[in-house]
Design an enzyme around this catalytic site. Structure first.
Site, PDB file in Angstrom:
ATOM      1  CG  ASN A   7     -12.574  -2.336  -7.447  1.00  0.00           C
ATOM      2  OD1 ASN A   7     -13.239  -1.392  -7.027  1.00  0.00           O
ATOM      3  ND2 ASN A   7     -11.937  -3.160  -6.655  1.00  0.00           N
ATOM      4  CG  HIS A  10     -11.010   3.201  -7.352  1.00  0.00           C
ATOM      5  ND1 HIS A  10     -10.036   3.262  -6.397  1.00  0.00           N
ATOM      6  CD2 HIS A  10     -10.920   1.981  -7.922  1.00  0.00           C
ATOM      7  CE1 HIS A  10      -9.348   2.125  -6.405  1.00  0.00           C
ATOM      8  NE2 HIS A  10      -9.869   1.332  -7.317  1.00  0.00           N
ATOM      9  CG  HIS A  43     -12.771  -4.381  -0.508  1.00  0.00           C
ATOM     10  ND1 HIS A  43     -11.408  -4.252  -0.400  1.00  0.00           N
ATOM     11  CD2 HIS A  43     -13.176  -4.974   0.640  1.00  0.00           C
ATOM     12  CE1 HIS A  43     -11.012  -4.749   0.764  1.00  0.00           C
ATOM     13  NE2 HIS A  43     -12.070  -5.185   1.418  1.00  0.00           N
ATOM     14  NE  ARG A  45     -10.660  -1.114   3.232  1.00  0.00           N
ATOM     15  CZ  ARG A  45      -9.443  -1.522   2.855  1.00  0.00           C
ATOM     16  NH1 ARG A  45      -9.139  -1.649   1.583  1.00  0.00           N
ATOM     17  NH2 ARG A  45      -8.517  -1.782   3.759  1.00  0.00           N
ATOM     18  NE  ARG A  49     -10.476   2.516   3.835  1.00  0.00           N
ATOM     19  CZ  ARG A  49      -9.186   2.167   3.908  1.00  0.00           C
ATOM     20  NH1 ARG A  49      -8.417   2.279   2.842  1.00  0.00           N
ATOM     21  NH2 ARG A  49      -8.673   1.727   5.027  1.00  0.00           N
ATOM     22  CD  GLU A  70     -11.540  -6.623  -4.415  1.00  0.00           C
ATOM     23  OE1 GLU A  70     -11.241  -5.756  -3.573  1.00  0.00           O
ATOM     24  OE2 GLU A  70     -11.134  -6.593  -5.573  1.00  0.00           O
ATOM     25  CB  THR A 101      -6.024  -4.931  -0.921  1.00  0.00           C
ATOM     26  OG1 THR A 101      -7.399  -4.576  -0.927  1.00  0.00           O
ATOM     27  CG2 THR A 101      -5.843  -6.271  -0.245  1.00  0.00           C
ATOM     28  CD  GLU A 151      -8.018 -10.327  -7.892  1.00  0.00           C
ATOM     29  OE1 GLU A 151      -9.205 -10.560  -7.558  1.00  0.00           O
ATOM     30  OE2 GLU A 151      -7.542  -9.176  -7.993  1.00  0.00           O
ATOM     31  CG  HIS A 191      -3.691  -4.429  -6.131  1.00  0.00           C
ATOM     32  ND1 HIS A 191      -2.946  -3.290  -5.990  1.00  0.00           N
ATOM     33  CD2 HIS A 191      -4.587  -4.411  -5.118  1.00  0.00           C
ATOM     34  CE1 HIS A 191      -3.372  -2.630  -4.940  1.00  0.00           C
ATOM     35  NE2 HIS A 191      -4.376  -3.275  -4.390  1.00  0.00           N
TER      36      HIS A 191
HETATM   37  N1  PXP Z   1      -8.044  -6.969  -6.889  1.00  0.00           N
HETATM   38  C1  PXP Z   1      -8.122  -6.810  -5.548  1.00  0.00           C
HETATM   39  C2  PXP Z   1      -8.220  -8.017  -4.682  1.00  0.00           C
HETATM   40  C3  PXP Z   1      -8.133  -5.523  -4.972  1.00  0.00           C
HETATM   41  O1  PXP Z   1      -8.204  -5.375  -3.638  1.00  0.00           O
HETATM   42  C4  PXP Z   1      -8.097  -4.401  -5.840  1.00  0.00           C
HETATM   43  C5  PXP Z   1      -8.151  -3.020  -5.244  1.00  0.00           C
HETATM   44  O2  PXP Z   1      -9.386  -2.731  -4.759  1.00  0.00           O
HETATM   45  C6  PXP Z   1      -8.035  -4.627  -7.215  1.00  0.00           C
HETATM   46  C7  PXP Z   1      -7.990  -5.917  -7.716  1.00  0.00           C
HETATM   47  C8  PXP Z   1      -8.000  -3.491  -8.190  1.00  0.00           C
HETATM   48  O3  PXP Z   1      -6.813  -2.777  -8.006  1.00  0.00           O
HETATM   49  P1  PXP Z   1      -6.611  -1.388  -8.742  1.00  0.00           P
HETATM   50  O4  PXP Z   1      -7.623  -0.445  -8.187  1.00  0.00           O
HETATM   51  O5  PXP Z   1      -5.203  -1.025  -8.406  1.00  0.00           O
HETATM   52  O6  PXP Z   1      -6.828  -1.644 -10.208  1.00  0.00           O
END
Ligand code: PXP
Length: 246
Positions: A7, A10, A43, A45, A49, A70, A101, A151, A191
């Site tokens: 992901n 960040h 994602h 959003r 953001r 996402e 999330t 998921e 997550h």
């Molecule tokens: N899966 C989903 C559905 C999420 O919303 C996120 C956060 O964006 C992640 C996985 C990844 O989470 P993390 O950034 O804590 O690894």
């Protein structure tokens, strides 16, 4: 082998802190690909953001592995997804006030809306996954509404405060995987997963894809994103081999 979804939201979060052009999540996705990422996750959003529409357009053009979008179920984002047709979407709940999330999607309370929406995505060749808590009713409802995959939210496991708690939460996740597989669903998880807590997930759960963001991007600040992704891939491989030998 379990696949790794990286992901890159960040990276965009850092860029948006200055409203500038760097660091670019599109570059990050390319480097994550070189490090062995099997899936790139973003994602989009509603409040934009982190990931911007321009990122989504460019990633749709440049990700040749699998792009997992996402998204919440708002009309605006649904229209964008249907136009862009990413390989996979993961429906998530979205709240303006949250930092990330928080909980899983409530499928049980939105069955009619989700059934119609998922059909539209599937008719457009978009694979649909639902981000849910490891809860029997939510899993069965996910199958009822036509999702192809779920998921499982690993946030509670990741936040466990003791070894006993984390063992207990892994058991709950394991039961959830079994229920989902019996329903014919493929199972992803994510997550809060880190270089410390991912090993037991790999060894104990029968998962297709792990979706990891914060921990990989955090490590990337020090070692670079390609190396950070490769380290996570190696870690998953190591624990997967341990699982095979058990
Ligand atoms: N899966 C989903 C559905 C999420 O919303 C996120 C956060 O964006 C992640 C996985 C990844 O989470 P993390 O950034 O804590 O690894």
């Amino acid at each position: 082998m379990i696949k790794l979804g990286v992901n890159v939201d960040h990276v965009a979060t850092i860029r948006q802190a200055r409203m500038t052009y760097e660091p670019d999540p599109v570059t990050a996705a390319g480097l994550a690909d070189l490090g062995g990422a099997d899936v790139i996750t973003i994602h989009l959003r509603e409040d934009r953001r982190h990931i911007q529409d321009r990122d989504l357009d460019l990633l749709r053009e440049t990700v040749f592995t699998k792009l997992n979008l996402e998204m919440a179920t708002s009309q605006e984002i649904v229209d964008i997804a249907l136009k862009l047709k990413p390989a996979q979407i993961t429906l998530v709940p979205e709240k303006r006030q949250e930092i990330t999330t928080e909980g899983g999607l409530s499928v049980t309370t939105q069955k009619k809306m989700l059934t119609d929406l998922i059909k539209r995505f599937k008719d457009n060749d978009i694979y649909v996954s639902l981000f849910i808590d490891p809860d029997k009713d939510q899993i069965i409802a996910s199958s009822d509404v036509g999702a192809q995959s779920i998921e499982l939210h690993t946030g509670s496991y990741a936040n466990a405060e003791s070894e006993e708690q984390s063992t207990e939460l892994l058991k709950i996740l394991n039961v959830a995987v079994g229920i989902a597989q019996n329903q014919g669903l493929r199972v992803n998880a994510g997550h809060g997963l880190t270089y410390k807590n991912t090993g037991p997930v790999v060894e104990q759960l029968d998962i297709e894809e792990l979706h990891i963001g914060h921990s990989i991007v955090s490590r990337a600040i020090f070692v670079g994103i390609e190396a950070a992704v490769r380290e996570m891939k190696d870690l998953i491989y190591k624990h997967y081999m341990i699982k095979q030998s058990l």
